[in-house]
Design an enzyme around this catalytic site. Sequence first.
Site, PDB file in Angstrom:
ATOM      1  N   ASP A 200      40.636  42.405  29.826  1.00 60.16           N
ATOM      2  CA  ASP A 200      40.784  42.173  31.259  1.00 60.16           C
ATOM      3  C   ASP A 200      39.425  42.561  31.833  1.00 60.16           C
ATOM      4  OD1 ASP A 200      41.068  42.755  34.044  1.00 60.16           O
ATOM      5  OD2 ASP A 200      43.231  42.650  33.765  1.00 60.16           O
ATOM      6  N   HIS A 201      38.656  41.578  32.256  1.00 62.03           N
ATOM      7  CA  HIS A 201      37.246  41.882  32.535  1.00 62.03           C
ATOM      8  C   HIS A 201      37.070  42.800  33.758  1.00 62.03           C
ATOM      9  CE1 HIS A 201      37.449  38.519  35.420  1.00 62.03           C
ATOM     10  NE2 HIS A 201      36.324  38.968  35.958  1.00 62.03           N
ATOM     11  N   HIS A 263      44.569  41.868  36.902  1.00 58.80           N
ATOM     12  CA  HIS A 263      43.424  42.572  37.494  1.00 58.80           C
ATOM     13  C   HIS A 263      43.874  43.615  38.530  1.00 58.80           C
ATOM     14  CE1 HIS A 263      41.001  39.806  35.375  1.00 58.80           C
ATOM     15  NE2 HIS A 263      40.937  38.835  36.268  1.00 58.80           N
TER      16      HIS A 263
HETATM   17  N1  LIG Z   1      37.226  31.620  35.142  1.00 60.13           N
HETATM   18  C1  LIG Z   1      37.083  32.926  35.158  1.00 60.13           C
HETATM   19  O1  LIG Z   1      36.252  33.493  35.880  1.00 60.13           O
HETATM   20  C2  LIG Z   1      37.928  33.759  34.271  1.00 60.13           C
HETATM   21  C3  LIG Z   1      38.906  33.227  33.454  1.00 60.13           C
HETATM   22  N2  LIG Z   1      39.623  34.034  32.618  1.00 60.13           N
HETATM   23  C4  LIG Z   1      40.628  33.513  31.692  1.00 60.13           C
HETATM   24  O2  LIG Z   1      40.008  32.550  30.830  1.00 60.13           O
HETATM   25  C5  LIG Z   1      40.953  31.573  30.433  1.00 60.13           C
HETATM   26  C6  LIG Z   1      40.363  30.189  30.709  1.00 60.13           C
HETATM   27  O3  LIG Z   1      40.071  30.104  32.093  1.00 60.13           O
HETATM   28  P1  LIG Z   1      38.986  29.112  32.703  1.00 60.13           P
HETATM   29  O4  LIG Z   1      37.821  28.952  31.812  1.00 60.13           O
HETATM   30  O5  LIG Z   1      38.759  29.585  34.062  1.00 60.13           O
HETATM   31  O6  LIG Z   1      39.850  27.767  32.750  1.00 60.13           O
HETATM   32  P2  LIG Z   1      39.421  26.237  32.547  1.00 60.13           P
HETATM   33  O7  LIG Z   1      40.448  25.439  33.270  1.00 60.13           O
HETATM   34  O8  LIG Z   1      38.002  26.017  32.868  1.00 60.13           O
HETATM   35  O9  LIG Z   1      39.713  26.053  30.987  1.00 60.13           O
HETATM   36  C7  LIG Z   1      38.809  26.321  29.937  1.00 60.13           C
HETATM   37  C8  LIG Z   1      38.775  25.126  28.993  1.00 60.13           C
HETATM   38  O10 LIG Z   1      40.041  25.029  28.331  1.00 60.13           O
HETATM   39  C9  LIG Z   1      40.398  23.664  28.166  1.00 60.13           C
HETATM   40  N3  LIG Z   1      41.682  23.467  28.852  1.00 60.13           N
HETATM   41  C10 LIG Z   1      41.943  23.559  30.180  1.00 60.13           C
HETATM   42  N4  LIG Z   1      43.242  23.351  30.429  1.00 60.13           N
HETATM   43  C11 LIG Z   1      43.810  23.108  29.237  1.00 60.13           C
HETATM   44  C12 LIG Z   1      45.147  22.827  28.829  1.00 60.13           C
HETATM   45  N5  LIG Z   1      46.147  22.751  29.715  1.00 60.13           N
HETATM   46  N6  LIG Z   1      45.377  22.659  27.496  1.00 60.13           N
HETATM   47  C13 LIG Z   1      44.370  22.748  26.608  1.00 60.13           C
HETATM   48  N7  LIG Z   1      43.083  23.007  26.937  1.00 60.13           N
HETATM   49  C14 LIG Z   1      42.823  23.190  28.230  1.00 60.13           C
HETATM   50  C15 LIG Z   1      39.290  22.828  28.785  1.00 60.13           C
HETATM   51  O11 LIG Z   1      38.387  22.449  27.760  1.00 60.13           O
HETATM   52  P3  LIG Z   1      38.431  21.045  26.995  1.00 60.13           P
HETATM   53  O12 LIG Z   1      39.268  20.101  27.781  1.00 60.13           O
HETATM   54  O13 LIG Z   1      37.004  20.627  26.894  1.00 60.13           O
HETATM   55  O14 LIG Z   1      39.018  21.403  25.682  1.00 60.13           O
HETATM   56  C16 LIG Z   1      38.577  23.801  29.701  1.00 60.13           C
HETATM   57  O15 LIG Z   1      37.209  23.503  29.829  1.00 60.13           O
HETATM   58  C17 LIG Z   1      42.223  31.885  31.219  1.00 60.13           C
HETATM   59  O16 LIG Z   1      43.083  32.607  30.372  1.00 60.13           O
HETATM   60  C18 LIG Z   1      41.739  32.758  32.376  1.00 60.13           C
HETATM   61  O17 LIG Z   1      42.712  33.677  32.793  1.00 60.13           O
HETATM   62  C19 LIG Z   1      39.392  35.376  32.558  1.00 60.13           C
HETATM   63  C20 LIG Z   1      38.435  35.951  33.324  1.00 60.13           C
HETATM   64  C21 LIG Z   1      37.651  35.201  34.268  1.00 60.13           C
HETATM   65  O1  LIG Z   2      40.192  36.308  35.744  1.00 63.68           O
HETATM   66  C1  LIG Z   2      39.770  35.667  36.673  1.00 63.68           C
HETATM   67  O2  LIG Z   2      38.794  36.204  37.442  1.00 63.68           O
HETATM   68  C2  LIG Z   2      37.981  35.382  38.267  1.00 63.68           C
HETATM   69  C3  LIG Z   2      37.296  36.305  39.263  1.00 63.68           C
HETATM   70  O3  LIG Z   2      36.493  37.224  38.585  1.00 63.68           O
HETATM   71  P1  LIG Z   2      35.300  37.971  39.334  1.00 63.68           P
HETATM   72  O4  LIG Z   2      34.781  38.895  38.285  1.00 63.68           O
HETATM   73  O5  LIG Z   2      34.326  36.902  39.707  1.00 63.68           O
HETATM   74  O6  LIG Z   2      35.896  38.657  40.495  1.00 63.68           O
HETATM   75  C4  LIG Z   2      38.791  34.320  38.970  1.00 63.68           C
HETATM   76  O7  LIG Z   2      37.923  33.407  39.618  1.00 63.68           O
HETATM   77  C5  LIG Z   2      39.623  33.562  37.966  1.00 63.68           C
HETATM   78  O8  LIG Z   2      40.506  32.695  38.662  1.00 63.68           O
HETATM   79  C6  LIG Z   2      40.455  34.459  37.101  1.00 63.68           C
HETATM   80  O9  LIG Z   2      41.011  33.712  36.010  1.00 63.68           O
END
Ligand SMILES: NC(=O)C1=CN([C@@H]2O[C@H](COP(=O)(O)OP(=O)(O)OC[C@H]3O[C@@H](n4cnc5c(N)ncnc54)[C@H](OP(=O)(O)O)[C@@H]3O)[C@@H](O)[C@H]2O)C=CC1
Ligand SMILES: O=C1O[C@H](COP(=O)(O)O)[C@@H](O)[C@H](O)[C@H]1O
Length: 361
Positions: A200-201, A263
């Site tokens: 959990d970042h 978070h």
């Molecule tokens: N974004 C953030 O700042 C943060 C996100 N997270 C966690 O990271 C994880 C991914 O989040 P995030 O990167 O934001 O999400 P995205 O929607 O950007 O998904 C990441 C990648 O996963 C693939 N993907 C998306 N939806 C699906 C689906 N339904 N089935 C299969 N593949 C899929 C896609 O890649 P492709 O289609 O190329 O395979 C996409 O580029 C989550 O668990 C989120 O909670 C945690 C901390 C921060």
């Molecule tokens: O885990 C997640 O966190 C980001 C927000 O992170 P922050 O460090 O920039 O505050 C959020 O945008 C994203 O939806 C969520 O998956």
Amino acid sequence: MTRQRSLSGTIPSMETHHDELKDNTIIIVLGASGDLAKKKTFPALFGLYRQGFLPRDVKIVGYARTKMDPEEFHKRETSYIKNPNDDPEIAAAIDAFKSFSTYVSGSYEDGTAFDELNKHLEEIESHYQSKERNRIFYLALPPSVFIPVAKNLKEHCYVAKGGVNRIIVEKPFGKDLESARELLGALKQYWTEDETFRIDHYLGKEMVKNLLVLRFANIAMNAAWDKNSISNVQITFKEPFGTEGRGGYFDEFGIIRDILQNHLLQVLSILTMERPVSFSAEDIRDEKVKVLRAIPPIERDDTLLGQYVAANGKPGYLDDETVPPNSVCPTFAATTLWIHNPRWEGVPFILKAGKGEHHDQ
Ligand SMILES: NC(=O)C1=CN([C@@H]2O[C@H](COP(=O)(O)OP(=O)(O)OC[C@H]3O[C@@H](n4cnc5c(N)ncnc54)[C@H](OP(=O)(O)O)[C@@H]3O)[C@@H](O)[C@H]2O)C=CC1
Ligand SMILES: O=C1O[C@H](COP(=O)(O)O)[C@@H](O)[C@H](O)[C@H]1O
């Protein structure tokens, strides 16, 4: 890379020991086309590289379904790495970072795609001077594909001898208790506890880590940290932008599972737990569990849900083309909860989280 127990009696943000990455390591980022990879994982890896915390011969491999040529991948990989003053040293480091990063496209469900990934990893490893091979698999992916990916990695990309394997998963760990148990149980089937890292970042944020110092290294603060001095506590996550193409992940989870349940509850538990026996990860966890168990289920009547709409030229949630039309997924939630223990009896804790929170949306 053995996991050590934290030093008893130290405050975590003051600890200096860490597990060292070894030479002959490949870091494989799955979901490399996504938001987390672009905004946080690759910039963090770049930061570690620049500060000399990555092994000198480290390689990075991105993996996702999206088809990208190396140029497109490198563009996305470095799009959030900052070099505002065009510093030539940073520019050179970015070029070097790109030079040891490659990309493989493939599905998450199909074993043969993981055989292709494994071939790519073996090709990199064929240039190593020694036989040791270490692989770190970082899942920047929605939890809906954690299980097939964890399985395929174990069955097709695991180094059976002469190296270590690690798998890193990000919150949320499932959608509810049942799916969390299923997810963690399935992960355990393929990966040992020592090989698995759950992140959990928010726990890595300096401000959150400093809460421990603020509370437990400060006698005055510690003495006033209860219902006698505090009338209410508000923990707010407010993001000035919306989902921006993340509907594929977000719409299935919503703001409660994306932010509030993990978070904000982590922050809440650090704010409210009793002093742990030591500041080891296990002792902190035990205190968090105790305080969480003193919270009764949240009432629907104490909860407000919403979804951001278009305003002042900014798109609404439903304008994101990765979001299903007519989605009722909440992008805003506010709730009040109570902690039934002697320290916090009667103090309301108000948790709020919202995306697309421009003041005019
Ligand atoms: N974004 C953030 O700042 C943060 C996100 N997270 C966690 O990271 C994880 C991914 O989040 P995030 O990167 O934001 O999400 P995205 O929607 O950007 O998904 C990441 C990648 O996963 C693939 N993907 C998306 N939806 C699906 C689906 N339904 N089935 C299969 N593949 C899929 C896609 O890649 P492709 O289609 O190329 O395979 C996409 O580029 C989550 O668990 C989120 O909670 C945690 C901390 C921060
Ligand atoms: O885990 C997640 O966190 C980001 C927000 O992170 P922050 O460090 O920039 O505050 C959020 O945008 C994203 O939806 C969520 O998956």
